[in-house]
Write a protein that holds these residues in place. Sequence first.
Motif, PDB file in Angstrom:
ATOM      1  N   ILE A  47      36.526  29.244  32.925  1.00 22.71           N
ATOM      2  CA  ILE A  47      36.691  29.965  34.191  1.00 22.71           C
ATOM      3  C   ILE A  47      37.982  30.777  34.191  1.00 22.71           C
ATOM      4  O   ILE A  47      38.001  31.947  34.594  1.00 22.71           O
ATOM      5  N   CYS A  48      39.075  30.169  33.734  1.00 18.87           N
ATOM      6  CA  CYS A  48      40.372  30.846  33.824  1.00 18.87           C
ATOM      7  C   CYS A  48      40.714  31.667  32.589  1.00 18.87           C
ATOM      8  O   CYS A  48      41.823  32.207  32.491  1.00 18.87           O
ATOM      9  N   GLY A  49      39.786  31.789  31.650  1.00 18.43           N
ATOM     10  CA  GLY A  49      39.971  32.692  30.527  1.00 18.43           C
ATOM     11  C   GLY A  49      40.656  32.108  29.308  1.00 18.43           C
ATOM     12  O   GLY A  49      40.889  32.833  28.327  1.00 18.43           O
ATOM     13  N   LEU A  50      40.974  30.821  29.333  1.00 22.00           N
ATOM     14  CA  LEU A  50      41.643  30.207  28.188  1.00 22.00           C
ATOM     15  C   LEU A  50      40.674  29.893  27.053  1.00 22.00           C
ATOM     16  O   LEU A  50      41.090  29.664  25.920  1.00 22.00           O
ATOM     17  N   HIS A  51      39.377  29.868  27.365  1.00 21.09           N
ATOM     18  CA  HIS A  51      38.354  29.668  26.344  1.00 21.09           C
ATOM     19  C   HIS A  51      37.229  30.656  26.623  1.00 21.09           C
ATOM     20  O   HIS A  51      36.660  30.655  27.716  1.00 21.09           O
ATOM     21  N   LYS A  52      36.928  31.492  25.654  1.00 27.29           N
ATOM     22  CA  LYS A  52      35.899  32.516  25.854  1.00 27.29           C
ATOM     23  C   LYS A  52      34.510  31.928  25.617  1.00 27.29           C
ATOM     24  O   LYS A  52      34.277  31.250  24.617  1.00 27.29           O
ATOM     25  N   PRO A  53      33.586  32.161  26.549  1.00 29.51           N
ATOM     26  CA  PRO A  53      32.233  31.628  26.364  1.00 29.51           C
ATOM     27  C   PRO A  53      31.503  32.340  25.235  1.00 29.51           C
ATOM     28  O   PRO A  53      31.743  33.530  24.966  1.00 29.51           O
ATOM     29  N   ARG A  64      32.504  40.416  37.137  1.00 32.27           N
ATOM     30  CA  ARG A  64      32.421  39.592  35.942  1.00 32.27           C
ATOM     31  C   ARG A  64      33.810  39.468  35.316  1.00 32.27           C
ATOM     32  O   ARG A  64      34.494  40.481  35.079  1.00 32.27           O
ATOM     33  N   ILE A  65      34.239  38.226  35.038  1.00 29.89           N
ATOM     34  CA  ILE A  65      35.615  38.022  34.570  1.00 29.89           C
ATOM     35  C   ILE A  65      35.702  37.327  33.215  1.00 29.89           C
ATOM     36  O   ILE A  65      36.806  37.167  32.692  1.00 29.89           O
ATOM     37  N   ASP A  66      34.582  36.911  32.634  1.00 29.50           N
ATOM     38  CA  ASP A  66      34.662  36.101  31.415  1.00 29.50           C
ATOM     39  C   ASP A  66      35.182  36.879  30.210  1.00 29.50           C
ATOM     40  O   ASP A  66      35.577  36.275  29.214  1.00 29.50           O
ATOM     41  N   GLU A  67      35.218  38.204  30.302  1.00 33.50           N
ATOM     42  CA  GLU A  67      35.750  38.996  29.194  1.00 33.50           C
ATOM     43  C   GLU A  67      37.213  39.389  29.414  1.00 33.50           C
ATOM     44  O   GLU A  67      37.806  40.053  28.569  1.00 33.50           O
ATOM     45  N   LEU A  68      37.805  38.966  30.542  1.00 30.34           N
ATOM     46  CA  LEU A  68      39.178  39.334  30.865  1.00 30.34           C
ATOM     47  C   LEU A  68      40.167  38.338  30.264  1.00 30.34           C
ATOM     48  O   LEU A  68      39.842  37.180  30.018  1.00 30.34           O
ATOM     49  N   PRO A  70      43.471  35.807  30.365  1.00 32.36           N
ATOM     50  CA  PRO A  70      43.863  34.831  31.387  1.00 32.36           C
ATOM     51  C   PRO A  70      44.806  35.389  32.448  1.00 32.36           C
ATOM     52  O   PRO A  70      44.653  35.065  33.637  1.00 32.36           O
ATOM     53  N   GLU A  71      45.762  36.224  32.048  1.00 33.59           N
ATOM     54  CA  GLU A  71      46.709  36.740  33.040  1.00 33.59           C
ATOM     55  C   GLU A  71      46.029  37.659  34.046  1.00 33.59           C
ATOM     56  O   GLU A  71      46.402  37.710  35.226  1.00 33.59           O
ATOM     57  N   ARG A  72      44.994  38.373  33.612  1.00 32.69           N
ATOM     58  CA  ARG A  72      44.247  39.232  34.519  1.00 32.69           C
ATOM     59  C   ARG A  72      43.429  38.383  35.497  1.00 32.69           C
ATOM     60  O   ARG A  72      43.349  38.704  36.695  1.00 32.69           O
ATOM     61  N   ILE A  73      42.842  37.316  35.003  1.00 34.94           N
ATOM     62  CA  ILE A  73      42.083  36.413  35.867  1.00 34.94           C
ATOM     63  C   ILE A  73      43.005  35.768  36.890  1.00 34.94           C
ATOM     64  O   ILE A  73      42.663  35.640  38.069  1.00 34.94           O
ATOM     65  N   ASN A  74      44.199  35.387  36.446  1.00 36.64           N
ATOM     66  CA  ASN A  74      45.178  34.814  37.372  1.00 36.64           C
ATOM     67  C   ASN A  74      45.563  35.819  38.447  1.00 36.64           C
ATOM     68  O   ASN A  74      45.677  35.471  39.633  1.00 36.64           O
ATOM     69  N   ALA A  75      45.759  37.058  38.050  1.00 31.28           N
ATOM     70  CA  ALA A  75      46.138  38.095  39.013  1.00 31.28           C
ATOM     71  C   ALA A  75      45.038  38.347  40.041  1.00 31.28           C
ATOM     72  O   ALA A  75      45.323  38.717  41.189  1.00 31.28           O
TER      73      ALA A  75
END
Length: 234
Positions: A47-53, A64-68, A70-75
């Motif tokens: 979810i937070c981008g630390l592991h890419k699905p 859609r955020i799974d390609e972003l 982690p810092e972008r997802i946090n923002a």
Amino acid sequence: MLSLKDIWAHYGSVAAVKGVSVEVGEAEIVTLIGANGAGKTTTMRTICGLHKPTSGEVVFEGQRIDELDPERINALGIAMVPEGRRVFPQLTVMENLEMGAYLRKDHAQLKADLEEIFEHFPILKERRKQLAGTMSGGQQQMLAMGRALMSGPKVLLLDEPSLGLSPLMTQQIAKIVKQLNAMGRTIVLVEQNARLAFLLAKHAYVMEIGRISMSGLAEDLKDDPKVRETYLGV
């Protein structure tokens, strides 16, 4: 508000998450429960981008955020409190909190958020000059939560917040989670303490070997015979 759609995630050739779909509504507490190795933490890291699905989609507020990164997802408004707290031990409490706000530019609101965090966690204000590594486990958990809140998240991901804590400290953390949710914060909770998870959450998902085996209202699931036997010891 947050959707996981048929998420698969691998470590090398090993699938840790297998077709997981989760829905999180605004201002809800949603919990994932399951045994060690069930895939709960990998789901949170995805979810937070630390592991890419490997496949599937994570959608937040229609985007859609799974390609972003982690810092972008946090923002965008998603912050995670990791299992084991992982504070910066050689930094002070205040420096740890400031690290949580490193992407923010709204300094006036940031000051107000800091005061709100001190209201939730008075011990952090009292010990703001203390090195984080010298604090107790419960105090470090509060600091990890405060650090995540300093990013101003819309969704807070809590990975095993009661792990290693005394029953009294667990009650304190649970009370704060309830307060945050009552103020409109959306929370995704991973918790091995199923009793606590069902007490806090509106919806629950049971994970087994990387898959969702059961889902529904927490109030209903806690009365399911299999859940009572496997996770509640009844």
